[in-house]
Motif scaffolding. Structure first.
Motif, PDB file in Angstrom:
ATOM      1  N   ARG A 235       0.810  -1.219   0.000  1.00 64.53           N
ATOM      2  CA  ARG A 235       0.000   0.000   0.000  1.00 64.53           C
ATOM      3  C   ARG A 235       0.838   1.262   0.000  1.00 64.53           C
TER       4      ARG A 235
ATOM      5  N   TYR B  47      -5.042  -1.801  -8.885  1.00 70.52           N
ATOM      6  CA  TYR B  47      -5.047  -2.287  -7.503  1.00 70.52           C
ATOM      7  C   TYR B  47      -6.200  -3.263  -7.324  1.00 70.52           C
TER       8      TYR B  47
ATOM      9  N   ILE C 114      -7.883  -6.139  -4.561  1.00 71.94           N
ATOM     10  CA  ILE C 114      -7.878  -6.605  -3.175  1.00 71.94           C
ATOM     11  C   ILE C 114      -8.780  -7.822  -3.030  1.00 71.94           C
TER      12      ILE C 114
ATOM     13  N   ASN D  87     -11.476  -8.449  -1.137  1.00 69.08           N
ATOM     14  CA  ASN D  87     -12.938  -8.291  -1.144  1.00 69.08           C
ATOM     15  C   ASN D  87     -13.435  -7.516  -2.366  1.00 69.08           C
ATOM     16  N   ILE D  88     -12.549  -7.340  -3.346  1.00 69.22           N
ATOM     17  CA  ILE D  88     -12.845  -6.846  -4.691  1.00 69.22           C
ATOM     18  C   ILE D  88     -13.214  -5.366  -4.698  1.00 69.22           C
ATOM     19  N   GLY D  89     -14.200  -4.945  -3.887  1.00 66.47           N
ATOM     20  CA  GLY D  89     -14.553  -3.528  -3.809  1.00 66.47           C
ATOM     21  C   GLY D  89     -15.345  -3.019  -4.995  1.00 66.47           C
ATOM     22  N   LEU D  90     -16.081  -3.891  -5.687  1.00 71.17           N
ATOM     23  CA  LEU D  90     -16.939  -3.416  -6.765  1.00 71.17           C
ATOM     24  C   LEU D  90     -18.096  -2.611  -6.182  1.00 71.17           C
ATOM     25  N   PHE D  91     -18.533  -1.585  -6.917  1.00 69.38           N
ATOM     26  CA  PHE D  91     -19.681  -0.806  -6.472  1.00 69.38           C
ATOM     27  C   PHE D  91     -20.951  -1.611  -6.718  1.00 69.38           C
TER      28      PHE D  91
ATOM     29  N   ASN E  88     -18.520  -0.618 -13.634  1.00 68.15           N
ATOM     30  CA  ASN E  88     -17.422  -0.844 -12.692  1.00 68.15           C
ATOM     31  C   ASN E  88     -16.082  -0.892 -13.414  1.00 68.15           C
TER      32      ASN E  88
ATOM     33  N   GLN F  20     -14.143 -11.565  -9.034  1.00 66.62           N
ATOM     34  CA  GLN F  20     -12.715 -11.283  -8.956  1.00 66.62           C
ATOM     35  C   GLN F  20     -12.143 -10.993 -10.342  1.00 66.62           C
TER      36      GLN F  20
ATOM     37  N   GLY G 222     -12.865  -7.497 -10.976  1.00 62.23           N
ATOM     38  CA  GLY G 222     -11.936  -6.661 -10.223  1.00 62.23           C
ATOM     39  C   GLY G 222     -10.604  -6.501 -10.938  1.00 62.23           C
TER      40      GLY G 222
ATOM     41  N   ARG H  75     -11.149  -4.224 -13.973  1.00 64.67           N
ATOM     42  CA  ARG H  75     -11.201  -2.807 -13.572  1.00 64.67           C
ATOM     43  C   ARG H  75      -9.804  -2.264 -13.313  1.00 64.67           C
TER      44      ARG H  75
END
Length: 331
Positions: free
Chosen positions: A45, A79, A81, A83-87, A95, A142, A145, A148
């Motif tokens: 990070r 980047y 992660i 937990n993917i972090g898709l909206f 996305n 994933q 992700g 993206r």
């Protein structure tokens, strides 16, 4: 190229990372491993300034990262992660197109890029582009992700335990896809994982961290054969290091030029010595025919037209490829 020079990160009175020096070459797949709390995710990070470094310097292509505006730097670095972090309220296509929209790309260019990436990752645009994240499986989400993260064609891809929450079958498949993407796109990848088998399979360079410092780095084969100390040896599997090395070595490196016997079980030349050993144990034999991958028959007899050579048990346990020989899974 990414250079971390005497990097440190302090949280209160605790140094999570200290005196860390690491150079990651362009196009390299670098994997950071270590026990929980060793500083590997913090190090990742700091590269895109999600966490600021407290000491030292980080350079990308010779330029200090603090010379870039934070948002510009992060748009240049993909980047991914766990937990993917898709909206959740955005479609798959929206996305994937997030960063290109922030960069001011025209809608038709964004749409073309979304189509390109979905095809690259084996996902039908017609089937998936209009879906929402809740309608995807873990593996599909994933993949989105990763798409993206690649959307603006960054040179660098940071991945923080991206496959950690997936089932083993899905995880293996995504590892194969990531290796294939790396070979095709030549991105610089920095990957964090706690799974040593995953690390050994993916890495060009393996970096073992402990208590905020680099304990040892090198190719997976180098570290398996010559661990720097008891900690590294234990982390790499202790007495099972031989099997882990076998998993990195393709059958093609040890096979003989002629078939051993016409009625032996068969194995593809691209498979690992570990798989060959398992096949020998299962069939209670000490030899296999090596085939070109066209034949799908894994038992006997093999089609002579597809036989490339043979492999004996002695070839697995007595020969050893040089340290510099290529290992890892093949795309």
């Amino acid at each position: 190229m990414i250079e971390l020079i005497n990097i440190g990160r302090q949280f209160g009175d605790v140094w999570a990372v200290r005196d860390l020096n690491l150079t990651i070459n362009k196009g390299e797949f670098c994997v950071l491993v270590g026990t929980s709390g060793c500083g590997k995710s913090t190090t990742l990070r700091m590269i895109n300034r999600l966490i600021e470094h407290s000491a030292g310097e980080i350079h990308i292509d010779g330029q200090p990262i603090r010379g870039f505006r934070e948002e510009v730097l992060r748009r240049r670095i993909g980047y991914v992660i766990q937990n993917i972090g898709l909206f959740p309220h955005w479609t798959v296509a929206r996305n994937i197109g997030l960063v290109p929209r922030l960069l001011g790309w025209k809608p038709e260019r964004i749409a073309a890029r979304v189509d390109e990436l979905m095809a690259l990752l084996g996902m039908s645009t017609e089937r998936f582009s209009g879906k929402y994240p809740r309608q995807l499986s873990g593996g599909q989400a994933q993949r989105i992700g990763v798409a993206r993260a690649l959307a603006a064609d960054p040179d660098i891809l940071l991945m923080d335990e991206p496959f950690g929450a997936l089932d083993p079958l899905t995880r293996d498949g995504l590892q194969d896809e990531l290796l294939s993407l790396h070979h095709r796109l030549n991105k610089t990848i920095v990957f964090v994982t706690h799974d040593m088998d995953e690390a050994l399979r993916l890495a060009d360079r393996l970096v073992v961290m402990h208590e905020g410092r680099v304990r040892q780095q090198g190719s997976p084969i180098e570290l398996l054969r010559e661990p720097a100390d008891d900690f590294v040896e234990s982390l790499l599997g202790g007495n099972s290091r031989g099997l882990k090395e076998a998993a990195l070595t393709p059958v093609s490196q040890r096979m003989r030029p002629a078939a051993v016997t016409s009625d032996a079980p068969v194995i593809e030349a691209t498979k690992s010595l570990r798989e060959a050993l398992s096949l020998m144990l299962w069939h209670r034999v000490d030899h296999l025919n090596v085939v070109d991958g066209v034949s799908k028959n894994t038992v006997m007899p093999a089609d002579p037209a597809h036989i490339l050579g043979g492999l004996k048990l002695a070839d697995i346990v007595t020969a050893r490829a040089p340290v510099g020989a290529p290992g890892g899974a093949q795309p």
